[in-house]
Design a protein around this motif. Structure first.
Motif, PDB file in Angstrom:
ATOM      1  N   ALA A 135       0.427  -0.817   0.103  1.00 37.01           N
ATOM      2  CA  ALA A 135       0.179   0.346  -0.170  1.00 37.01           C
ATOM      3  C   ALA A 135       1.234   1.019   0.152  1.00 37.01           C
ATOM      4  CB  ALA A 135      -1.210  -0.549   1.051  1.00 37.01           C
TER       5      ALA A 135
ATOM      6  N   LYS B 162       2.444   1.699  -3.454  1.00 39.27           N
ATOM      7  CA  LYS B 162       0.642   1.588  -4.620  1.00 39.27           C
ATOM      8  C   LYS B 162       0.427   3.074  -4.610  1.00 39.27           C
ATOM      9  CE  LYS B 162      -3.055  -0.003  -5.895  1.00 39.27           C
ATOM     10  NZ  LYS B 162      -4.274  -0.946  -6.405  1.00 39.27           N
ATOM     11  N   TYR B 163       0.250   3.915  -3.126  1.00 42.70           N
ATOM     12  CA  TYR B 163       0.083   4.966  -3.165  1.00 42.70           C
ATOM     13  C   TYR B 163       0.951   5.722  -2.184  1.00 42.70           C
ATOM     14  CZ  TYR B 163      -4.352   2.250  -2.936  1.00 42.70           C
ATOM     15  OH  TYR B 163      -5.641   1.625  -3.706  1.00 42.70           O
ATOM     16  N   ASN B 164       2.500   5.626  -2.357  1.00 48.43           N
ATOM     17  CA  ASN B 164       2.948   6.993  -2.252  1.00 48.43           C
ATOM     18  C   ASN B 164       3.154   7.580  -0.497  1.00 48.43           C
ATOM     19  OD1 ASN B 164       4.769   8.301  -2.555  1.00 48.43           O
ATOM     20  ND2 ASN B 164       3.759  10.240  -2.926  1.00 48.43           N
ATOM     21  N   LEU B 165       2.553   6.504   0.346  1.00 45.42           N
ATOM     22  CA  LEU B 165       2.502   7.007   2.025  1.00 45.42           C
ATOM     23  C   LEU B 165       4.128   6.764   2.136  1.00 45.42           C
ATOM     24  CD1 LEU B 165      -0.760   4.458   2.714  1.00 45.42           C
ATOM     25  CD2 LEU B 165      -0.612   6.630   1.968  1.00 45.42           C
TER      26      LEU B 165
ATOM     27  N   VAL C  31      -6.097   2.957   4.335  1.00 46.54           N
ATOM     28  CA  VAL C  31      -6.235   3.352   3.737  1.00 46.54           C
ATOM     29  C   VAL C  31      -7.269   2.930   2.308  1.00 46.54           C
ATOM     30  CG1 VAL C  31      -4.643   1.329   2.235  1.00 46.54           C
ATOM     31  CG2 VAL C  31      -4.679   3.460   1.547  1.00 46.54           C
TER      32      VAL C  31
ATOM     33  N   THR D 152      -8.932   1.605  -0.433  1.00 48.50           N
ATOM     34  CA  THR D 152      -8.489   0.725  -1.589  1.00 48.50           C
ATOM     35  C   THR D 152      -9.680   0.809  -2.832  1.00 48.50           C
ATOM     36  OG1 THR D 152      -9.647  -1.506  -0.940  1.00 48.50           O
ATOM     37  CG2 THR D 152      -7.332  -0.447  -0.428  1.00 48.50           C
TER      38      THR D 152
ATOM     39  N   ARG E 241     -11.432   9.383  -2.704  1.00 48.84           N
ATOM     40  CA  ARG E 241     -10.700   8.793  -3.391  1.00 48.84           C
ATOM     41  C   ARG E 241      -9.845   7.662  -2.557  1.00 48.84           C
ATOM     42  NH1 ARG E 241     -13.807  10.893  -4.834  1.00 48.84           N
ATOM     43  NH2 ARG E 241     -13.795  12.314  -6.565  1.00 48.84           N
ATOM     44  N   PRO E 242      -9.225   6.508  -3.639  1.00 55.23           N
ATOM     45  CA  PRO E 242      -8.205   5.842  -3.604  1.00 55.23           C
ATOM     46  C   PRO E 242      -6.676   5.986  -2.760  1.00 55.23           C
ATOM     47  CG  PRO E 242      -9.756   5.081  -5.434  1.00 55.23           C
ATOM     48  CD  PRO E 242      -9.973   6.373  -4.970  1.00 55.23           C
ATOM     49  N   GLY E 243      -6.802   5.958  -1.924  1.00 52.39           N
ATOM     50  CA  GLY E 243      -5.001   6.923  -1.677  1.00 52.39           C
ATOM     51  C   GLY E 243      -5.046   7.554  -0.840  1.00 52.39           C
ATOM     52  N   ASP E 244      -6.283   7.388  -0.417  1.00 50.65           N
ATOM     53  CA  ASP E 244      -7.256   8.891   1.385  1.00 50.65           C
ATOM     54  C   ASP E 244      -6.931   7.514   2.668  1.00 50.65           C
ATOM     55  OD1 ASP E 244      -7.323  10.326  -0.577  1.00 50.65           O
ATOM     56  OD2 ASP E 244     -10.057  10.222  -0.396  1.00 50.65           O
TER      57      ASP E 244
ATOM     58  N   ASN F  56      -5.344  13.313   2.761  1.00 52.95           N
ATOM     59  CA  ASN F  56      -4.925  13.303   2.120  1.00 52.95           C
ATOM     60  C   ASN F  56      -3.795  14.394   1.340  1.00 52.95           C
ATOM     61  OD1 ASN F  56      -7.007  15.310   0.454  1.00 52.95           O
ATOM     62  ND2 ASN F  56      -8.450  14.617  -0.169  1.00 52.95           N
TER      63      ASN F  56
END
Length: 528
Positions: free
Chosen positions: A441, A444-447, A455, A457, A471-474, A511
């Protein structure tokens, strides 16, 4: 369906204008006799009588006397800016609205020889080897001190190499900037004159009422000395142009070039500084906005004394309390400022304020989220204020020592540490799916490595989450003001909210834009 309508914050700019134009104000009024109510008619026994009519002010016969008295104190502000090739970004006026008056290529038929001629001409004008050009802009201002202190909008004089002020009698004086404030779009100038200049004073905008007559005086489209009249259409307008929006709305015609000019009441006192119009074309449609004098006076005094503005600050990010949010927090009424983030080591953090607290009052006076930044900005750094706070169903009284607003406030640091891996869990009734934050994760989501929470998804199209902008990634960091680190935590807190018969549940969503509280209705949401 609403139409996109731009809000213009700009002085009139005329490229190549040879000379500045003078500007004038005006307005005079005489009240008509008070309205006399008809004789009372006997009421039936037990009937409730309406309150007696309040005598109103009649329409003025003329504004001429008032205009003649005020005109000498309103001035034309002309600026010159050197624009180098490659520096232009569509804001040729230098006034910040991105809609400059730089020459544009006419719409010739495609392939026309005229199209090529003008295209080549513009390339030569704006090419890297082209000579710097002088751009001029016109705005308005007014004198508040006979020694030569002039108030205008910051966007009128921003980026100016040279500023000149033209009086009503066409006297042209060079001006220099004493100070400016970007957040409220105010600037103070100084001109040197061999004799005292006519000046006007500030009135109390807090006493102005919707429906009161007002005069706007300025320099629209370079037409100096233009006087227009109207009424106060509304108070306390927030047009999303800054954290301290509290504009007076007026239907007195205001156009480009009126920026920085005064809005007068019928006593000839300045109750507003004309700053913006709401218009699809750039011309007046009867919706103009003025900075109220109650806000401007303190800022102008600080600029005169020190050249800058010091504001109070407690270090919180807030949002308004909607009814859904109020239901989720157990508040009866939807009011107050919901804390969405607390600045580390800021005044609020030192006072133990927490994310999810609702600030209901400041020194005993009820507040809402939109007003809190402006009210705090008016407080003197070092002063101790008392906040009424709602936390976990209980009211608290918390003293906070106001700090000075930093020039550049860093974003809140992410909280530590990491969650343990776990599979995705769909929250069907809420319209999204969450998963634990693991290495996959993060990539993929640059966390960040220490990102806390769960997260998002997947988001169901047209579901409650999509409607609320998820949104996905929030990342969900809290549910009902409790930390979450796994999808099981989310499910547990949802079940607890249902057991308490909550009508809605609050998620703290993070986000790239920061944190915000998002309410979700619990009706039909099984969370499983």
């Amino acid at each position: 369906m609403s139409l996109p309508v731009p809000v213009f914050f700009r002085p009139l700019a005329l490229a190549g204008l040879a000379a500045a134009l003078s500007l004038s104000p005006g307005g005079a009024a005489r009240a008509e006799p008070a309205i006399v109510p008809h004789p009372a008619v006997p009421a039936a026994p037990g009937a409730v009588l309406p309150p007696p009519p309040v005598p109103g002010r009649g329409m003025p016969d003329s504004f001429a006397d008032l205009a003649a008295r005020l005109l000498p104190a309103v001035v034309n502000v002309s600026t010159t800016e050197t624009v180098k090739p490659g520096d232009e970004d569509g804001d040729a006026e230098g006034d910040g609205d991105g809609g400059g008056d730089a020459p544009q290529i006419p719409n010739f038929p495609e392939g026309s020889p005229f199209e090529k001629f003008f295209h080549d001409f513009m390339n030569r004008q704006n090419g890297p080897e082209a000579a710097p050009r002088k751009m001029q802009a016109l705005g308005s201002g007014f004198i508040i001190d006979p020694s030569g202190i002039v108030v205008t909008n910051n966007h009128v004089i921003r980026h100016a190499d040279q500023i000149t002020v033209t009086l009503q009698d066409n006297t042209v004086l060079k001006a220099h900037e004493i100070g400016h404030d970007d957040r409220t779009d105010l600037a103070v100038l100084k001109v040197d004159s061999p004799h005292p200049l006519p000046a006007v004073g500030f009135g109390d905008s807090d006493r102005a009422r919707v429906g009161d007559w007002v005069l706007a005086i300025g320099n629209p489209f370079g037409l100096s000395g233009t006087v227009t009249a109207g009424i106060i259409s509304s108070r306390g307008r927030n047009i999303e142009q800054g954290p301290y929006d509290d504009f007076i709305q007026t239907d007195a015609p205001i156009n480009k070039g009126n920026s920085g000019g005064p809005l007068f009441d019928m006593q000839g006192q300045v109750i507003g500084i004309n700053t913006a119009i709401y218009s699809p074309s750039g011309g007046s449609i009867g919706i103009g906005f003025s900075i109220p004098s109650a806000e401007a006076r303190g800022i102008i005094e600080q600029l005169r004394r020190t050249g800058k503005v010091s504001r109070g600050w407690i270090g919180v990010r807030i949002q308004d309390v909607t009814q859904d949010i109020a239901d989720g927090l157990g508040l009866k009424d939807a009011h107050g400022a919901l804390i969405a983030g607390v600045e580390p080591k800021g005044p609020a953090a030192n006072a133990k304020l927490q994310t999810g607290d609702v600030i209901l009052s400041l020194d005993g006076k009820p507040i809402d989220g939109r007003a809190l930044p402006r009210l705090m900005a008016d407080e003197i750094p070092g002063k101790v204020v008392t906040l009424g706070v709602w936390r976990h169903g209980h009211g608290l009284t918390m003293p906070v020592t106001v700090g000075a607003l930093p020039d550049d406030t860093p974003p809140p640091a992410p909280k530590k540490p990491a969650a343990r891996p776990q599979g995705s869990v769909p929250l069907d009734g809420l319209g999204f799916t969450v998963a634990a934050i693991d290495d996959v994760a993060r990539q993929k989501y640059n966390l960040t490595e220490g990102q806390k929470g769960v997260v998002v998804t997947q988001v169901a199209q047209d579901g409650p989450a999509a409607d609320r902008g998820l949104r996905p990634g929030d990342v969900i960091t809290e549910v009902q003001q409790s930390d979450v680190s796994t999808p099981a935590d989310v499910r547990r807190l949802l079940d607890a909210a249902r057991a308490q018969h909550r009508r809605s549940v609050l998620f703290l969503v993070q986000n790239a834009d920061g944190m915000r509280w998002v309410p979700f209705p619990l009706d039909g949401a099984d969370g499983k």
